[in-house]
Scaffold this motif. Structure first.
Motif, PDB file in Angstrom:
ATOM      1  N   HIS A 198       0.867  -1.172   0.000  1.00 23.67           N
ATOM      2  CA  HIS A 198       0.000   0.000   0.000  1.00 23.67           C
ATOM      3  C   HIS A 198       0.912   1.232   0.000  1.00 23.67           C
ATOM      4  O   HIS A 198       1.619   1.492   0.972  1.00 23.67           O
ATOM      5  CB  HIS A 198      -0.917  -0.007   1.228  1.00 23.67           C
ATOM      6  CG  HIS A 198      -1.918  -1.113   1.196  1.00 23.67           C
ATOM      7  ND1 HIS A 198      -3.219  -0.957   1.643  1.00 23.67           N
ATOM      8  CD2 HIS A 198      -1.840  -2.396   0.760  1.00 23.67           C
ATOM      9  CE1 HIS A 198      -3.882  -2.097   1.493  1.00 23.67           C
ATOM     10  NE2 HIS A 198      -3.058  -2.980   0.959  1.00 23.67           N
ATOM     11  N   THR A 249       1.718   5.275  -0.427  1.00 27.06           N
ATOM     12  CA  THR A 249       1.198   6.634  -0.273  1.00 27.06           C
ATOM     13  C   THR A 249       1.605   7.481  -1.464  1.00 27.06           C
ATOM     14  O   THR A 249       2.766   7.472  -1.892  1.00 27.06           O
ATOM     15  CB  THR A 249       1.741   7.275   1.010  1.00 27.06           C
ATOM     16  OG1 THR A 249       1.319   6.507   2.136  1.00 27.06           O
ATOM     17  CG2 THR A 249       1.228   8.698   1.160  1.00 27.06           C
ATOM     18  N   ARG A 299      -3.741   6.446  -1.503  1.00 18.80           N
ATOM     19  CA  ARG A 299      -3.035   5.182  -1.310  1.00 18.80           C
ATOM     20  C   ARG A 299      -3.294   4.305  -2.535  1.00 18.80           C
ATOM     21  O   ARG A 299      -4.447   4.085  -2.937  1.00 18.80           O
ATOM     22  CB  ARG A 299      -3.506   4.458  -0.060  1.00 18.80           C
ATOM     23  CG  ARG A 299      -3.207   5.179   1.229  1.00 18.80           C
ATOM     24  CD  ARG A 299      -1.781   4.973   1.674  1.00 18.80           C
ATOM     25  NE  ARG A 299      -1.593   3.724   2.415  1.00 18.80           N
ATOM     26  CZ  ARG A 299      -0.438   3.351   2.961  1.00 18.80           C
ATOM     27  NH1 ARG A 299       0.631   4.119   2.833  1.00 18.80           N
ATOM     28  NH2 ARG A 299      -0.340   2.220   3.618  1.00 18.80           N
TER      29      ARG A 299
END
Length: 316
Positions: free
Chosen positions: A69, A71, A81
């Motif tokens: 995941h 950013t 995300r």
């Protein structure tokens, strides 16, 4: 000053610090190698990097199903995300699982090496890189935990091959072998594919050395162990003012990779001076005596120097 500029473009402290760390590392490498910093060209497109150890990594977060995941900071200031599930080589799955179960701190970065449009849709191709402590890597990636060998190996690294010479405690040549990757020197050969091929040859070298009783492996100690990995050798580029630097960096990078992978085979690595290992009377004498090519003779001489360095009394 650089950090404030980076943060103004990417308002994310971890990413901004990653940018500064990367650029500073390239600058210091250029100074060590005598390369003009302004002439350095980037290779793959580095999109995101977090240069601090953290668990879980807040910007590039590894999940239990091997998803990442990531950013992202958009131009309008919003934060999102992106979830990706890359192809994980089987050998690395145990290391990823250990990172999660043992809460190992790690760094992460995303590298983009391809972008285009297909069926009116934008696509990108790249990799997720993770940096974990070296002891964790060795613990979960080791291939042979015991090494009962007693022989000594010497290695000579060139732009198209790695030569291995194996000797005993009396300095007698027991075996030798060449591991080729000449195809990677072809102009325009993809860099990622090239290092993949070189990596396979390195593992073949170490596996061969282990299976033939090598306990200690001696490598040439480059005069400058630069960590600049943004240059590549192309055949016909010898007229370029930075050619010698490129060769040195390329060879140093391979030597570093051999030293990094050797503990996975329970092989100890030591260094000897490279001076005279390719051009000397001793080198030429070994070529004539054993009918060796120049590079195998260099590997043999490297092994002999390692033998002498260790204080062995048998070899004269």
């Amino acid at each position: 000053m650089f950090r404030s500029i980076a943060y103004g473009i990417v308002p994310n402290r971890r990413y901004a610090d990653g940018v500064v760390t990367l650029v500073m590392g390239v600058y210091e490498s250029c100074r060590a190698l005598g390369v003009d910093f302004r002439g350095v060209e980037l290779g793959d497109w580095l999109m995101f990097q977090q240069s601090e150890l953290e668990y879980p990594n807040r910007n590039i977060t590894l999940k239990s199903n091997h998803e990442f995941h990531i950013t992202t900071n958009r131009y309008d200031g919003s934060i999102g995300r992106v979830v990706i599930k890359p192809t994980i080589p089987k050998i690395y799955k145990a290391l990823l699982d250990a990172t999660i179960t043992e809460h190992v701190e790690y760094m992460g970065r995303v590298v983009i090496d391809g972008v285009g449009v297909r069926n009116n849709r934008l696509w990108i191709h790249g990799e997720v890189h993770m940096t974990v402590p070296l002891d964790v890597y060795y613990e979960h990636m080791v291939r042979y935990r015991r090494n009962n060998g007693k022989l000594i190996g010497g290695v000579d690294v060139n732009t198209d091959r790695i030569n291995l010479a194996i000797i005993n405690d009396d300095g007698e040549l027991i075996d030798h072998r060449t591991f080729w990757f000449s195809e990677v020197t072809t102009r325009g050969f993809p860099r990622h594919k090239a290092w993949s091929i070189i990596g396979m040859r390195i593992h073949e070298l170490l596996d061969y050395a282990y299976r033939h009783g090598v306990k200690t492996l001696f490598l040439e100690n480059p005069e400058v162990l630069g960590r600049l990995k943004l240059v590549w050798i192309k055949r016909g580029d010898r007229g370029h003012e930075n050619y010698n630097h490129k060769v040195m960096v390329f060879r140093s990078s391979i030597i570093e990779k051999i030293a990094l992978k050797a503990p996975l085979y329970s092989i100890e690595v030591k260094y000897v001076s490279p001076r005279g290992t390719t051009n000397s009377e001793e080198h030429d004498e070994l070529m004539r005596k054993y009918r060796l090519d120049r590079h195998t003779a260099s590997a043999y001489l490297t092994a002999l120097r390692g033998l002498i360095t260790n204080g062995n009394k048998h070899y004269e």
